[in-house]
Write a protein that holds these residues in place. Sequence first.
Motif, mmCIF file in Angstrom:
data_model
loop_
_atom_site.group_PDB
_atom_site.id
_atom_site.type_symbol
_atom_site.label_atom_id
_atom_site.label_comp_id
_atom_site.label_asym_id
_atom_site.label_seq_id
_atom_site.Cartn_x
_atom_site.Cartn_y
_atom_site.Cartn_z
ATOM 1 N N MET A 199 0.821 -1.204 0.000
ATOM 2 C CA MET A 199 0.000 0.000 0.000
ATOM 3 C C MET A 199 0.856 1.256 0.000
ATOM 4 S SD MET A 199 -3.076 0.923 2.635
ATOM 5 C CE MET A 199 -4.158 2.330 2.384
ATOM 6 N N ALA A 200 0.450 2.257 -0.795
ATOM 7 C CA ALA A 200 1.139 3.548 -0.796
ATOM 8 C C ALA A 200 1.076 4.145 0.601
ATOM 9 C CB ALA A 200 0.489 4.487 -1.806
ATOM 10 N N GLY A 201 2.141 4.837 0.978
ATOM 11 C CA GLY A 201 2.199 5.448 2.299
ATOM 12 C C GLY A 201 3.207 4.745 3.180
ATOM 13 N N ASP A 202 2.829 4.510 4.429
ATOM 14 C CA ASP A 202 3.762 3.931 5.390
ATOM 15 C C ASP A 202 4.219 2.531 4.988
ATOM 16 O OD1 ASP A 202 3.583 6.217 6.897
ATOM 17 O OD2 ASP A 202 2.095 5.415 8.296
ATOM 18 N N ASP A 203 3.309 1.729 4.459
ATOM 19 C CA ASP A 203 3.656 0.366 4.060
ATOM 20 C C ASP A 203 4.776 0.390 3.017
ATOM 21 O OD1 ASP A 203 3.500 -2.425 3.899
ATOM 22 O OD2 ASP A 203 1.838 -2.397 2.468
ATOM 23 N N LEU A 204 4.576 1.138 1.937
ATOM 24 C CA LEU A 204 5.588 1.245 0.894
ATOM 25 C C LEU A 204 6.860 1.885 1.430
ATOM 26 C CD1 LEU A 204 6.531 1.066 -2.043
ATOM 27 C CD2 LEU A 204 5.366 3.237 -2.468
ATOM 28 N N GLY A 205 6.729 2.916 2.248
ATOM 29 C CA GLY A 205 7.904 3.587 2.794
ATOM 30 C C GLY A 205 8.790 2.655 3.597
ATOM 31 N N LEU A 206 8.173 1.780 4.382
ATOM 32 C CA LEU A 206 8.953 0.828 5.174
ATOM 33 C C LEU A 206 9.630 -0.209 4.285
ATOM 34 C CD1 LEU A 206 6.528 0.415 8.204
ATOM 35 C CD2 LEU A 206 8.874 1.291 8.301
ATOM 36 N N PHE A 207 8.951 -0.652 3.237
ATOM 37 C CA PHE A 207 9.591 -1.583 2.306
ATOM 38 C C PHE A 207 10.815 -0.936 1.653
ATOM 39 C CE2 PHE A 207 5.956 -4.437 2.533
ATOM 40 C CZ PHE A 207 6.522 -5.672 2.244
ATOM 41 N N LEU A 208 10.680 0.323 1.235
ATOM 42 C CA LEU A 208 11.805 0.992 0.597
ATOM 43 C C LEU A 208 12.941 1.227 1.587
ATOM 44 C CD1 LEU A 208 9.997 3.606 -1.683
ATOM 45 C CD2 LEU A 208 11.015 1.416 -2.341
ATOM 46 N N SER A 209 12.611 1.514 2.843
ATOM 47 C CA SER A 209 13.669 1.715 3.835
ATOM 48 C C SER A 209 14.401 0.412 4.132
ATOM 49 C CB SER A 209 13.087 2.316 5.121
ATOM 50 O OG SER A 209 12.305 1.363 5.828
ATOM 51 N N ALA A 210 13.718 -0.722 3.943
ATOM 52 C CA ALA A 210 14.379 -2.024 4.144
ATOM 53 C C ALA A 210 15.530 -2.206 3.174
ATOM 54 C CB ALA A 210 13.364 -3.155 3.981
ATOM 55 N N SER A 211 15.395 -1.658 1.947
ATOM 56 C CA SER A 211 16.473 -1.780 0.961
ATOM 57 C C SER A 211 17.707 -0.988 1.364
ATOM 58 C CB SER A 211 15.970 -1.317 -0.413
ATOM 59 O OG SER A 211 15.749 0.080 -0.431
ATOM 60 N N ARG A 212 17.541 -0.055 2.299
ATOM 61 C CA ARG A 212 18.680 0.724 2.795
ATOM 62 C C ARG A 212 19.184 0.199 4.140
ATOM 63 N NH1 ARG A 212 15.012 4.674 0.987
ATOM 64 N NH2 ARG A 212 14.464 5.301 3.108
ATOM 65 N N GLY A 213 18.634 -0.929 4.580
ATOM 66 C CA GLY A 213 19.099 -1.550 5.808
ATOM 67 C C GLY A 213 18.472 -1.033 7.072
ATOM 68 N N ASP A 214 17.385 -0.246 6.959
ATOM 69 C CA ASP A 214 16.728 0.292 8.153
ATOM 70 C C ASP A 214 16.087 -0.852 8.948
ATOM 71 O OD1 ASP A 214 15.438 2.627 9.682
ATOM 72 O OD2 ASP A 214 13.706 1.419 9.104
ATOM 73 N N PRO A 215 16.392 -0.987 10.242
ATOM 74 C CA PRO A 215 15.871 -2.122 11.028
ATOM 75 C C PRO A 215 14.342 -2.184 11.062
ATOM 76 C CG PRO A 215 17.661 -1.042 12.204
ATOM 77 C CD PRO A 215 17.341 -0.166 11.026
ATOM 78 N N ARG A 216 13.666 -1.022 11.190
ATOM 79 C CA ARG A 216 12.209 -1.033 11.213
ATOM 80 C C ARG A 216 11.652 -1.538 9.883
ATOM 81 N NH1 ARG A 216 9.916 3.586 11.053
ATOM 82 N NH2 ARG A 216 7.889 2.864 11.808
ATOM 83 N N MET A 243 9.257 -2.789 -12.965
ATOM 84 C CA MET A 243 8.999 -4.069 -12.306
ATOM 85 C C MET A 243 10.196 -4.541 -11.474
ATOM 86 S SD MET A 243 6.564 -6.486 -12.243
ATOM 87 C CE MET A 243 6.407 -8.216 -11.779
ATOM 88 N N ALA A 244 11.409 -4.076 -11.813
ATOM 89 C CA ALA A 244 12.609 -4.494 -11.094
ATOM 90 C C ALA A 244 12.598 -3.934 -9.681
ATOM 91 C CB ALA A 244 13.854 -4.022 -11.839
ATOM 92 N N LYS A 245 12.889 -4.776 -8.707
ATOM 93 C CA LYS A 245 12.805 -4.404 -7.301
ATOM 94 C C LYS A 245 14.183 -4.025 -6.751
ATOM 95 C CE LYS A 245 8.418 -5.612 -7.165
ATOM 96 N NZ LYS A 245 8.263 -6.025 -8.584
ATOM 97 N N PRO A 246 14.212 -3.190 -5.687
ATOM 98 C CA PRO A 246 15.491 -2.822 -5.064
ATOM 99 C C PRO A 246 16.054 -3.966 -4.223
ATOM 100 C CG PRO A 246 13.670 -1.841 -3.862
ATOM 101 C CD PRO A 246 13.062 -2.523 -5.065
ATOM 102 N N LEU A 247 17.194 -3.711 -3.566
ATOM 103 C CA LEU A 247 17.783 -4.699 -2.676
ATOM 104 C C LEU A 247 16.765 -5.195 -1.656
ATOM 105 C CD1 LEU A 247 21.280 -3.138 -1.893
ATOM 106 C CD2 LEU A 247 20.867 -5.308 -3.070
ATOM 107 N N PRO A 248 16.805 -6.485 -1.306
ATOM 108 C CA PRO A 248 17.779 -7.509 -1.678
ATOM 109 C C PRO A 248 17.396 -8.330 -2.918
ATOM 110 C CG PRO A 248 16.380 -8.364 0.035
ATOM 111 C CD PRO A 248 15.892 -6.961 -0.259
ATOM 112 N N VAL A 249 16.386 -7.898 -3.677
ATOM 113 C CA VAL A 249 15.943 -8.664 -4.846
ATOM 114 C C VAL A 249 16.967 -8.492 -5.972
ATOM 115 C CG1 VAL A 249 14.098 -9.002 -6.528
ATOM 116 C CG2 VAL A 249 13.545 -8.321 -4.180
ATOM 117 N N PRO A 250 17.448 -9.581 -6.579
ATOM 118 C CA PRO A 250 18.449 -9.463 -7.642
ATOM 119 C C PRO A 250 17.864 -8.887 -8.927
ATOM 120 C CG PRO A 250 17.766 -11.751 -7.389
ATOM 121 C CD PRO A 250 17.130 -10.985 -6.255
ATOM 122 N N LEU A 251 18.721 -8.204 -9.695
ATOM 123 C CA LEU A 251 18.315 -7.642 -10.977
ATOM 124 C C LEU A 251 18.483 -8.634 -12.125
ATOM 125 C CD1 LEU A 251 19.941 -4.092 -10.711
ATOM 126 C CD2 LEU A 251 17.547 -4.684 -10.333
#
Length: 553
Positions: free
Chosen positions: A164-181, A400-408
């Motif tokens: 979902m757009a908003g907090d859900d998506l934001g947390l997924f994107l922060s996971a690609s930067r190694g954010d613990p939350r 469609m390509a996803k950020p880390l940790p999904v391979p390109l």
Amino acid sequence: MTRYDVVVVGSGAGGLAAAVAAAHGGRRVLVLERDTVCGGATAWSGGWMWAPGNPLARADGVDEDPAEFRSYLHAALGKDYDAERVDAFLDAAPEMVRFFHTETALRFVPGARICDVYGDLPGAGTGHRSVAPQPVDLRELGPEVARLLRRQLYETSFLGMGIMAGDDLGLFLSASRGDPRGLLHATRRVGRHLLDLVRFRRGMQLVNGTALVGRLLRAALDAGVEIQTSSPVLELVREGDRVTGVVASTPDGPRTIAAGRAVVLATGGFPQDVRRRRAVFPRGEEHHTLAPPTADGAGITLGESVGGRLRTDLASPAAWCPVSLVPFRVGRRTGVFPHIMDRAKPGSIGVLRTGRRFVNEANGYHDYVTAMLAATPADEPVQSWQIADARFVRRYPLGMAKPLPVPLTPYLRSGYLTRGRTLEELARRCGIDEAGLVSTVAEFNRAARRGEDPEFGRGSTPFNRYGGALAPLEKGPFYAVRVVPGSFGTFAGLATDARARVLDAADAPIPGLYAVGCDQASVMGGHYPAGGINIGPAMTFGFVAAHDIGGRS
């Protein structure tokens, strides 16, 4: 002959809203859905709806003067502003949200930070004018809803799980930067989804359009609405000049079904009708819609058969969206991915074959395609490329390509993504002018380092800044995905009045016939001033139609 008060043809947001509201008004309602499942394009959408002045905004302390909404639409729609229909929409939208939020299984969350697209226009909003369906577990809605509900569109999911757009998506994107939350949130969501796939063979965490349709289906069943799938409507029945029912092909054979008060057309417009597209779309054959195959103009044809008028005099015939084509090995099919949020993220630009930019990438998706159509010579295919550097693709989705940790690697092997060690190599592989691309990126980078975009003003509005900050494209290797014109659905549709009644060639209402959703010509006049201007009016005019039907003597 089977008799109902109201027959609704189609089961997207507009059709289900009309059905639920009419049933709450004491009417006997039947929904006829041509497909084997319900939800149409709504189920594959983000589920957001523009409904300014809604009670969730007021509950958060935001109580805007409705004159601001009208000022904004006046400025955004220009000569296409239809005062009577706009007033009907703005007057009814808050009550529509209140009704569904408090009296049915549908629950909303506020779009507190979602801005109107054109922030430089008078009356533009900076939040709280949109609502979205509250996420829900499919098990809470019951097995009947699970049987009826269209599944999440795979291309806009992660392994079939909606985000979902908003907090859900934001947390997924922060996971690609190694954010613990973010990592914890993503691990919980994905882990639960994988368990659901094992246990139920489908995702059970409903968000976005699937949550909206799932909750509407629950509300419809709770209100006593009958829903019949695999039942296309073949013709409308008339007595004199009044529409009094339908003839449908059902699993039990042909049926003539009486509609004592009204028939509501809500079949999803005509984005899949190649003949109509060629007639009214610019380059209509070069088009990839996000609507399901059943959105082929059947409702428009039904309306025209009894004298309804198709309006094509809008600023745009469709709600454009830039898309990329995704080759899948399984089933040897080609998916369609909508570029909604990735265009605005830092470290990416859009260019034409010449290597030149052509648009503010952080503006609305509708504007992106409009600009692409205008900038492409008539003898060339309409296409552009979204270009990004190595930092971008590890932090954000590139199509469609996803950020880390999904391979390109899978996207590179399939040809969906193109990679070059340098900009020159990338340009050669894509067929882009090398000198043009190198020059464009150099110019963009110089300004982006200062936080500026003198060419197109990217970052100059709250809507732009919500998408992301400006950043240069510096770190190789560089990546590209080809982008082509697509749509969420059609703006052109049957002419209707402020009560959603279908109008004939003389602009007189056809008794007993209503149209909502994409079967109705857009109240926005072919413009896209805010996210959610498809579903918001669809549900609002479904609600308006139900009340008008209920009040008819």
